[in-house]
Design an enzyme around this catalytic site. Structure first.
Site, mmCIF file in Angstrom:
data_model
loop_
_atom_site.group_PDB
_atom_site.id
_atom_site.type_symbol
_atom_site.label_atom_id
_atom_site.label_comp_id
_atom_site.label_asym_id
_atom_site.label_seq_id
_atom_site.Cartn_x
_atom_site.Cartn_y
_atom_site.Cartn_z
ATOM 1 N N LYS A 22 0.847 -1.205 0.000
ATOM 2 C CA LYS A 22 0.000 0.000 0.000
ATOM 3 C C LYS A 22 0.881 1.253 0.000
ATOM 4 O O LYS A 22 0.650 2.181 -0.766
ATOM 5 C CB LYS A 22 -0.879 -0.002 1.241
ATOM 6 N N ASN A 23 1.922 1.255 0.858
ATOM 7 C CA ASN A 23 2.706 2.480 1.053
ATOM 8 C C ASN A 23 3.742 2.716 -0.030
ATOM 9 O O ASN A 23 4.413 3.748 -0.019
ATOM 10 C CB ASN A 23 3.341 2.484 2.446
ATOM 11 N N CYS A 116 -5.191 12.026 12.947
ATOM 12 C CA CYS A 116 -5.985 10.790 12.920
ATOM 13 C C CYS A 116 -5.773 10.100 14.274
ATOM 14 O O CYS A 116 -5.158 10.647 15.183
ATOM 15 C CB CYS A 116 -5.533 9.902 11.769
ATOM 16 N N ARG A 121 -0.111 14.071 12.961
ATOM 17 C CA ARG A 121 0.220 13.947 11.536
ATOM 18 C C ARG A 121 0.541 15.315 10.898
ATOM 19 O O ARG A 121 -0.129 15.791 10.009
ATOM 20 C CB ARG A 121 -0.903 13.252 10.758
ATOM 21 N N ILE A 123 2.343 18.384 8.775
ATOM 22 C CA ILE A 123 2.813 18.420 7.373
ATOM 23 C C ILE A 123 3.803 19.561 7.142
ATOM 24 O O ILE A 123 4.065 19.932 5.988
ATOM 25 C CB ILE A 123 1.623 18.545 6.392
ATOM 26 N N ARG A 397 -8.355 -0.743 5.113
ATOM 27 C CA ARG A 397 -7.540 0.290 4.470
ATOM 28 C C ARG A 397 -6.157 -0.236 4.104
ATOM 29 O O ARG A 397 -5.502 0.302 3.213
ATOM 30 C CB ARG A 397 -7.378 1.496 5.414
HETATM 31 C C1 EPZ Z 1 4.094 6.944 6.277
HETATM 32 O O1 EPZ Z 1 3.279 7.938 6.872
HETATM 33 C C2 EPZ Z 1 3.208 5.708 6.190
HETATM 34 N N1 EPZ Z 1 2.056 5.981 5.331
HETATM 35 C C3 EPZ Z 1 2.746 5.303 7.588
HETATM 36 O O2 EPZ Z 1 1.990 4.102 7.455
HETATM 37 C C4 EPZ Z 1 3.975 5.012 8.446
HETATM 38 O O3 EPZ Z 1 3.575 4.717 9.761
HETATM 39 C C5 EPZ Z 1 4.880 6.260 8.470
HETATM 40 O O4 EPZ Z 1 5.228 6.630 7.110
HETATM 41 C C6 EPZ Z 1 6.169 6.011 9.243
HETATM 42 O O5 EPZ Z 1 6.842 4.918 8.691
HETATM 43 C C7 EPZ Z 1 2.228 5.964 3.978
HETATM 44 O O6 EPZ Z 1 3.317 5.765 3.472
HETATM 45 C C8 EPZ Z 1 0.997 6.203 3.155
HETATM 46 P P1 EPZ Z 1 6.009 10.392 8.423
HETATM 47 P P2 EPZ Z 1 3.796 9.479 6.905
HETATM 48 O O7 EPZ Z 1 5.846 11.626 7.623
HETATM 49 O O8 EPZ Z 1 4.495 9.804 5.652
HETATM 50 C C9 EPZ Z 1 6.037 13.658 11.826
HETATM 51 C C10 EPZ Z 1 0.211 2.633 7.861
HETATM 52 O O9 EPZ Z 1 -0.177 2.087 8.910
HETATM 53 N N2 EPZ Z 1 5.985 14.628 10.712
HETATM 54 O O10 EPZ Z 1 7.282 9.635 8.349
HETATM 55 O O11 EPZ Z 1 2.652 10.325 7.332
HETATM 56 C C11 EPZ Z 1 4.686 13.005 12.021
HETATM 57 O O12 EPZ Z 1 3.859 13.815 12.828
HETATM 58 C C12 EPZ Z 1 0.613 4.097 7.877
HETATM 59 O O13 EPZ Z 1 0.341 2.047 6.749
HETATM 60 C C13 EPZ Z 1 6.197 15.971 10.992
HETATM 61 O O14 EPZ Z 1 6.440 16.360 12.132
HETATM 62 O O15 EPZ Z 1 4.839 9.386 8.109
HETATM 63 C C14 EPZ Z 1 5.036 11.698 12.675
HETATM 64 O O16 EPZ Z 1 5.170 11.887 14.060
HETATM 65 C C15 EPZ Z 1 0.385 4.770 9.224
HETATM 66 N N3 EPZ Z 1 6.107 16.875 9.971
HETATM 67 C C16 EPZ Z 1 6.408 11.359 12.083
HETATM 68 O O17 EPZ Z 1 6.903 12.573 11.495
HETATM 69 C C17 EPZ Z 1 5.842 16.483 8.680
HETATM 70 O O18 EPZ Z 1 5.778 17.349 7.776
HETATM 71 C C18 EPZ Z 1 6.371 10.267 11.015
HETATM 72 O O19 EPZ Z 1 5.649 10.772 9.943
HETATM 73 C C19 EPZ Z 1 5.627 15.109 8.419
HETATM 74 C C20 EPZ Z 1 5.710 14.198 9.448
#
Ligand code: EPZ
Length: 418
Positions: A22-23, A116, A121, A123, A397
């Site tokens: 998925k990811n 969520c 989460r 950005i 999902r």
């Molecule tokens: C990806 O989410 C995955 N989703 C998540 O999988 C996975 O848990 C996560 O990476 C970590 O491996 C997809 O790929 C679609 P991050 P993402 O940006 O990109 C903080 C599942 O179960 N952060 O690495 O959203 C954020 O708050 C899902 O399949 C910022 O602070 O993860 C979090 O604490 C859940 N600022 C941490 O980084 C930002 O701009 C990790 O987030 C972005 C993120």
């Protein structure tokens, strides 16, 4: 409301082919926006999140079809720059469209994705990354609009190795003027898959899988045919299910090298795991031993997406284990439900202290998010008696008909529409 009913206590046995990731598929589908023409992308799982991404691409002007894992996508007519609010709200991964739409059309508008069940989460790294490439950003009434006639390559340091931000910046930079270097980039295998997909389209990216990714901007990209890598989290989920039920299973279409942390930890508990090419054999005989300490961290560390499933595995192990969750602040929602099944887990300051118990007891539990829901299914497989898992749409999902996957491994599970 769809509910799983599970009769526990039965060791898993049999063979299962793991579906595509998925990811990896989500950012790859978004990256197709970067070129005009007909794409064929294989091993794309039939999941709610994939369905939403295809609906968004259709709303933006693409034509899409998805049959037996094969996605056909014609992106020639994409002209809309506003990601539909309702679909943005259904799946925060829609944010992956920011980079590609901005790079191809020079403008993109999204509604700010909310948090969520597992955390805020944020950005900010996505927004600052695109701004660093020269995009102007305008935010009002919850909408964010980026504009840029042509993005300009730059060096971008990520204060946290965010998976999504790394991918968004990669997809924006491939058509930029000049070279972009992403420092402290995320190293997940799904990012390597995205690099391989984009390079097949004619991009010039190197370094994915390491903490430094370099992108030389090009003028045009072309559509391609591509196959998505296997889903390492689905693989890990079934591996832990076999360990929990003293089962003996074989998983095919796996990439064991993507699960080194999990495999080593589960082997240290006494579970036998043999790998050969894409085949993984898992054999569990006796009660597993506990693990003193697990800390979730960005790849190649122990994945946060397997934390809940590992917690269930350890809830029946011999001894006390500790899991510290460092990636998402709200990812312990499964603990209360597991305690209702007899697990002995105490959470304090971001760590879960798990004292292994002899048995779990089936009851009615509720899935709160994707991986917590999968963990509750595993708990039902290991528990005595019947377990009902409610709100299974969360699980759909990320797992393609998980009940059918587990039935193929001999589990006594069915989906009820109550
Ligand atoms: C990806 O989410 C995955 N989703 C998540 O999988 C996975 O848990 C996560 O990476 C970590 O491996 C997809 O790929 C679609 P991050 P993402 O940006 O990109 C903080 C599942 O179960 N952060 O690495 O959203 C954020 O708050 C899902 O399949 C910022 O602070 O993860 C979090 O604490 C859940 N600022 C941490 O980084 C930002 O701009 C990790 O987030 C972005 C993120």
């Amino acid at each position: 409301m769809e509910t799983f009913t599970i009769e526990g206590g039965k060791p898993l046995s049999g063979s299962l082919r793991v579906h595509g990731a998925k990811n990896a598929a989500l950012p790859i589908l978004a990256a197709a926006v970067l070129a005009e023409g007909q794409f064929h992308i294989y091993d794309v799982p039939h999941l709610k999140d994939i369905e939403v991404m295809l609906r968004i691409l259709t709303e933006l002007g693409a034509t899409t079809s998805h049959h037996e894992g094969a996605v056909s996508l014609d992106t020639s007519s994409i002209s809309i720059t506003h990601v539909p609010d309702d679909l943005m709200g259904q799946m925060r991964s829609s944010i992956f469209l920011m980079g590609p739409l901005l790079a191809r059309l020079g403008e993109v508008t999204i509604s700010r994705p909310g948090g969520c069940a597992i955390g805020e989460r944020r950005i900010d790294l996505h927004l600052s990354g695109l701004s660093s490439l020269g995009a102007s950003i305008h935010e009002s009434e919850g909408y964010i609009t980026f504009r840029a006639d042509r993005l300009i390559g730059n060096n971008i340091f990520l204060t946290f190795p965010s998976v999504g931000a790394t991918e968004n910046i990669m997809m924006a930079a491939v058509l930029a003027k000049g070279t972009t270097k992403i420092l402290n980039a995320a190293r997940e295998p799904e990012i390597v898959d995205l690099q391989n997909f984009l390079n097949a389209m004619g991009a010039r990216i190197r370094g994915a899988g390491s903490d430094t990714i370099e992108i030389d901007g090009v003028d045009r990209l072309r559509p391609v045919t591509y196959r998505v890598i296997p889903d390492r989290i689905v693989t890990g989920t079934h591996l832990l299910a076999a360990g929990l039920t003293n089962g003996h299973i074989e998983l095919t279409n796996t990439m064991p090298e993507h699960l080194t942390a999990l495999i080593q930890l589960v082997q240290s508990c006494g579970v036998e795991i043999n790998t050969h090419h894409d085949i993984m054999e898992i054999k569990a005989h006796n009660r597993s031993r506990a693990i003193e300490r697990i800390i979730t961290s960005p790849y190649p560390g122990f994945p946060t997406d397997l934390q809940a499933q590992m917690m269930v595995f350890l809830s029946k192990a011999e001894g006390t284990s500790v899991i510290k969750e460092t990636v998402f602040e709200g990812r312990f929602k499964h603990v209360n439900e597991l305690a209702r099944m007899g697990a002995s887990i105490y959470v304090d300051l971001g760590s879960a202290f798990i004292r292994g118990v002899d048995h779990l007891q089936g009851t009615t539990v509720e899935a709160t998010d994707l991986r917590a829901g999968a963990a509750l299914v595993l708990a039902g497989l290991a528990a005595e008696g019947t377990t009902y898992v409610e709100q299974v749409h969360h699980i759909d999902r990320g797992y393609e008909r998980i009940e059918r996957q587990l039935q193929q491994l001999g589990a006594n599970i069915s989906r009820l529409d109550l």
